[in-house]
Scaffold this motif. Structure first.
Motif, PDB file in Angstrom:
ATOM      1  N   GLN A  85       6.972   6.809  -8.794  1.00 29.20           N
ATOM      2  CA  GLN A  85       6.288   6.446 -10.040  1.00 29.20           C
ATOM      3  C   GLN A  85       5.985   7.661 -10.913  1.00 29.20           C
ATOM      4  OE1 GLN A  85       4.898   6.107  -6.989  1.00 29.20           O
ATOM      5  NE2 GLN A  85       2.695   6.439  -7.017  1.00 29.20           N
ATOM      6  N   TYR A  86       6.094   8.868 -10.358  1.00 28.60           N
ATOM      7  CA  TYR A  86       5.848  10.072 -11.141  1.00 28.60           C
ATOM      8  C   TYR A  86       7.134  10.781 -11.579  1.00 28.60           C
ATOM      9  CZ  TYR A  86       1.157   9.253  -9.496  1.00 28.60           C
ATOM     10  OH  TYR A  86      -0.061   8.676  -9.227  1.00 28.60           O
ATOM     11  N   LEU A  87       8.280  10.235 -11.213  1.00 27.70           N
ATOM     12  CA  LEU A  87       9.555  10.810 -11.643  1.00 27.70           C
ATOM     13  C   LEU A  87       9.912  10.261 -13.017  1.00 27.70           C
ATOM     14  CD1 LEU A  87      11.692  10.619  -8.380  1.00 27.70           C
ATOM     15  CD2 LEU A  87      10.514  12.608  -9.321  1.00 27.70           C
ATOM     16  N   GLN A  88      10.542  11.087 -13.811  1.00 26.88           N
ATOM     17  CA  GLN A  88      10.971  10.647 -15.133  1.00 26.88           C
ATOM     18  C   GLN A  88      12.254   9.847 -15.007  1.00 26.88           C
ATOM     19  OE1 GLN A  88      11.626  13.868 -17.846  1.00 26.88           O
ATOM     20  NE2 GLN A  88      11.717  12.523 -19.623  1.00 26.88           N
TER      21      GLN A  88
ATOM     22  N   GLU B  51       0.845  -1.188   0.000  1.00 29.55           N
ATOM     23  CA  GLU B  51       0.000   0.000   0.000  1.00 29.55           C
ATOM     24  C   GLU B  51       0.884   1.244   0.000  1.00 29.55           C
ATOM     25  OE1 GLU B  51      -3.975   0.681   2.532  1.00 29.55           O
ATOM     26  OE2 GLU B  51      -2.175   0.621   3.782  1.00 29.55           O
ATOM     27  N   THR B  52       0.468   2.276  -0.736  1.00 28.40           N
ATOM     28  CA  THR B  52       1.185   3.544  -0.694  1.00 28.40           C
ATOM     29  C   THR B  52       0.685   4.362   0.490  1.00 28.40           C
ATOM     30  OG1 THR B  52      -0.414   4.769  -2.043  1.00 28.40           O
ATOM     31  CG2 THR B  52       1.338   3.567  -3.234  1.00 28.40           C
TER      32      THR B  52
END
Length: 158
Positions: free
Chosen positions: A151-154, A43-44
């Motif tokens: 998960q949102y980093l490039q 879970e996050t």
């Protein structure tokens, strides 16, 4: 050797100058907590705070910015809340719907209610941990902390 630390997530829900709190009555007497608890495996933090708000206050929330990080290090305070070292991320949240916060069908042990407490009345209750002044200051100053989720980093191109 590893050193375990419990990761927790809590919801700071402010509406009409009131904060939503979970009420408990146990061996420590009547006291309150922000809706929150331990992050479960897989879970996050954001998933955990949504689940905890639903489980403890029967509300669905939109999760906003990080309001506070709270560390409980038992060795520094004579284990007043137990012996497990923990780090809690406290998120500013809003209610998704105009639903009424209420005691869940299956409340936590010793949970006796869910209450909206006016910010001016926080000094009249026992809040664990004692974030009363921090909450009032946060509402007045809104200084957030960014949560950076991998998960949102490039990714780097190779």
């Amino acid at each position: 050797m590893t050193y375990p630390i419990r990761v927790r997530a809590s919801a700071l829900i402010i509406q009409n100058n009131c904060v939503l709190l979970v009420e408990f009555n146990d061996e420590k007497g009547l006291h309150y907590n922000l809706p929150g608890g331990g992050v479960e495996e897989g879970e996050t933090l954001i998933e955990a705070v949504k689940r905890e708000a639903r489980e403890e206050a029967s509300v669905e929330v939109n999760v906003g910015n990080v309001a506070f990080l709270y560390e409980y290090a038992p060795q520094t305070v004579n284990s007043k809340y137990g012996t497990v070292h923990s780090l809690t991320t406290i998120f500013e949240c809003t209610l998704k719907h105009a639903e009424e916060a209420r005691l869940p069908l299956i409340p936590d042990e010793n949970q006796t209610g869910v209450k909206w407490i006016h910010l001016d009345d926080l000094h009249e209750i026992i809040l664990y941990p004692n974030l009363c002044e921090k909450i009032r200051n946060y509402v007045e100053n809104k200084q957030n902390i960014a949560l950076i989720e991998d998960q949102y980093l490039q990714d780097y191109e190779k």
